[in-house]
Design an enzyme around this catalytic site. Structure first.
Site, PDB file in Angstrom:
ATOM      1  N   LYS A  52       0.841  -1.204   0.000  1.00 31.57           N
ATOM      2  CA  LYS A  52       0.000   0.000   0.000  1.00 31.57           C
ATOM      3  C   LYS A  52       0.870   1.244   0.000  1.00 31.57           C
ATOM      4  O   LYS A  52       0.584   2.218  -0.701  1.00 31.57           O
ATOM      5  CB  LYS A  52      -0.945  -0.023   1.223  1.00 31.57           C
ATOM      6  CG  LYS A  52      -2.069  -1.057   1.070  1.00 31.57           C
ATOM      7  CD  LYS A  52      -2.891  -1.277   2.335  1.00 31.57           C
ATOM      8  CE  LYS A  52      -3.896  -2.406   2.095  1.00 31.57           C
ATOM      9  NZ  LYS A  52      -4.796  -2.659   3.232  1.00 31.57           N
ATOM     10  N   GLN A  96      -4.869  -1.282   9.331  1.00 28.43           N
ATOM     11  CA  GLN A  96      -4.817  -2.616   8.740  1.00 28.43           C
ATOM     12  C   GLN A  96      -5.426  -3.651   9.688  1.00 28.43           C
ATOM     13  O   GLN A  96      -5.098  -3.693  10.872  1.00 28.43           O
ATOM     14  CB  GLN A  96      -3.354  -2.970   8.410  1.00 28.43           C
ATOM     15  CG  GLN A  96      -3.170  -4.286   7.677  1.00 28.43           C
ATOM     16  CD  GLN A  96      -3.760  -4.280   6.275  1.00 28.43           C
ATOM     17  OE1 GLN A  96      -3.836  -3.259   5.610  1.00 28.43           O
ATOM     18  NE2 GLN A  96      -4.184  -5.435   5.817  1.00 28.43           N
ATOM     19  N   ASP A 119     -11.311   2.951   3.690  1.00 27.27           N
ATOM     20  CA  ASP A 119     -11.739   1.560   3.531  1.00 27.27           C
ATOM     21  C   ASP A 119     -13.247   1.429   3.326  1.00 27.27           C
ATOM     22  O   ASP A 119     -13.730   0.365   2.946  1.00 27.27           O
ATOM     23  CB  ASP A 119     -11.349   0.746   4.772  1.00 27.27           C
ATOM     24  CG  ASP A 119      -9.978   0.097   4.642  1.00 27.27           C
ATOM     25  OD1 ASP A 119      -9.657  -0.362   3.533  1.00 27.27           O
ATOM     26  OD2 ASP A 119      -9.253   0.050   5.645  1.00 27.27           O
TER      27      ASP A 119
HETATM   28  N1  GUN Z   1      -7.137  -6.575   5.878  1.00 21.71           N
HETATM   29  C1  GUN Z   1      -7.473  -7.334   4.815  1.00 21.71           C
HETATM   30  N2  GUN Z   1      -8.070  -6.584   3.861  1.00 21.71           N
HETATM   31  C2  GUN Z   1      -8.113  -5.329   4.347  1.00 21.71           C
HETATM   32  C3  GUN Z   1      -8.610  -4.090   3.824  1.00 21.71           C
HETATM   33  O1  GUN Z   1      -9.142  -3.997   2.723  1.00 21.71           O
HETATM   34  N3  GUN Z   1      -8.455  -3.017   4.636  1.00 21.71           N
HETATM   35  C4  GUN Z   1      -7.879  -3.089   5.858  1.00 21.71           C
HETATM   36  N4  GUN Z   1      -7.789  -1.973   6.563  1.00 21.71           N
HETATM   37  N5  GUN Z   1      -7.416  -4.211   6.379  1.00 21.71           N
HETATM   38  C5  GUN Z   1      -7.538  -5.323   5.616  1.00 21.71           C
END
Ligand code: GUN
Length: 281
Positions: A52, A96, A119
């Protein structure tokens, strides 16, 4: 049969996002800013977060990475997120998941204002999606819609079947397809005759988390099959769909890896830019 190239599509999206991020910087004299919070040392999460942050650099987005130890307290985690919430350089905040077990994820996520919720996990953003109003949509289902759009898949009047009802994928996926005029069925662990439900689908989205769960007999001839599964088996990534067999029946299908996965980060970057642009309106 066409194999959907998520990697190529994500690269095309990202090229367009670089232009949008540069235009933002030109207009407002600062970059779009995305804060990424990683708590603990989950190896998969470390890989996702690294990608990311790399994605931000590549798009011309300023990233603010915050790494907290696994034993951080609830109060410390909330304090960090609140500080990011009031930081004007930060347009989007991502915590996350999953979080270490002693933390209350819901309360930490609740410290992210809806306007910075890249998100799309907040009740406000999910409510907006349910009402078909503008807001931020979870990255993975949004990436699926972008793939469908770019591969010219008609959704209006089509039967879409989603397997899985998670807050991150299944539910928002159902709402997006409903908003796109599909006739939507959501299947889950309590569904009776799952195979029959699947076999009616024009568009089948698998988000179960079980390797090779969707077999050829569960798929209609000519269906569009989207595999959201990421299962690690003997160090290899395997989807929820038995690709070798199902690709013989599908008209379009996503591979794992290289299908939905690469789109997710592209949509995160897109959401960050959209949050920044909205903040300036
Ligand atoms: N963990 C797995 N997929 C995601 C996501 O799309 N966003 C976040 N914040 N954590 C995750």
């Amino acid at each position: 049969m066409t194999i959907i190239d998520g990697k190529q599509t994500a690269a095309e999206v990202r090229a367009q996002l670089r232009v949008r991020a540069a235009a933002f910087e030109e207009k407002y004299g600062r970059k779009v800013g995305l804060a990424v919070v990683l708590i603990g040392e989950d190896p998969a999460s470390q890989v996702y977060v690294r990608n990311k942050i790399k994605g931000c650099e590549d798009a011309g987005i300023r990233s603010f990475a915050h790494y907290l130890p696994a034993d951080v307290t609830q109060a410390q985690a909330e304090e960090l997120v609140r500080a990011l919430a009031s930081d004007e350089a930060v347009h989007g905040i991502l915590v996350q998941l999953p979080l270490p077990k002693h933390l209350d994820a819901e309360r930490i996520l609740a410290c992210i204002p809806a306007a910075k919720d890249v998100d799309g996990f907040s009740a406000e953003n999910i409510g907006r999606l349910a009402l078909n109003e503008e807001g931020t949509v979870a990255c993975t289902p949004l990436g699926v819609m972008e793939l469908l759009r770019r591969y010219h898949v008609e959704t209006r009047g089509k039967r879409a079947v989603i397997i899985g009802r998670s807050n991150i994928v299944g539910r928002p996926m159902a709402l997006l397809l409903l908003n796109a005029d599909a006739t939507v069925t959501v299947c889950h662990s309590r569904t009776v005759n799952l195979a029959e439900e699947c076999a009616r689908a024009d568009i089948l989205v698998a988000a179960i988390g079980k390797p090779n769960f969707i077999t050829a007999d569960m798929v209609k001839e000519g269906a569009v099959v989207i595999d959201v599964g990421i299962n690690r088996v003997d160090g290899k990534l395997i989807g929820d769909v038995d690709f070798a067999a199902v690709s013989q029946k599908a008209s379009l299908i996503t591979p794992v890896p290289g299908g939905v996965g690469p789109m997710t980060i592209a949509m995160l970057l897109q959401n960050a830019i959209s949050c920044a642009e909205r903040a300036m309106r």
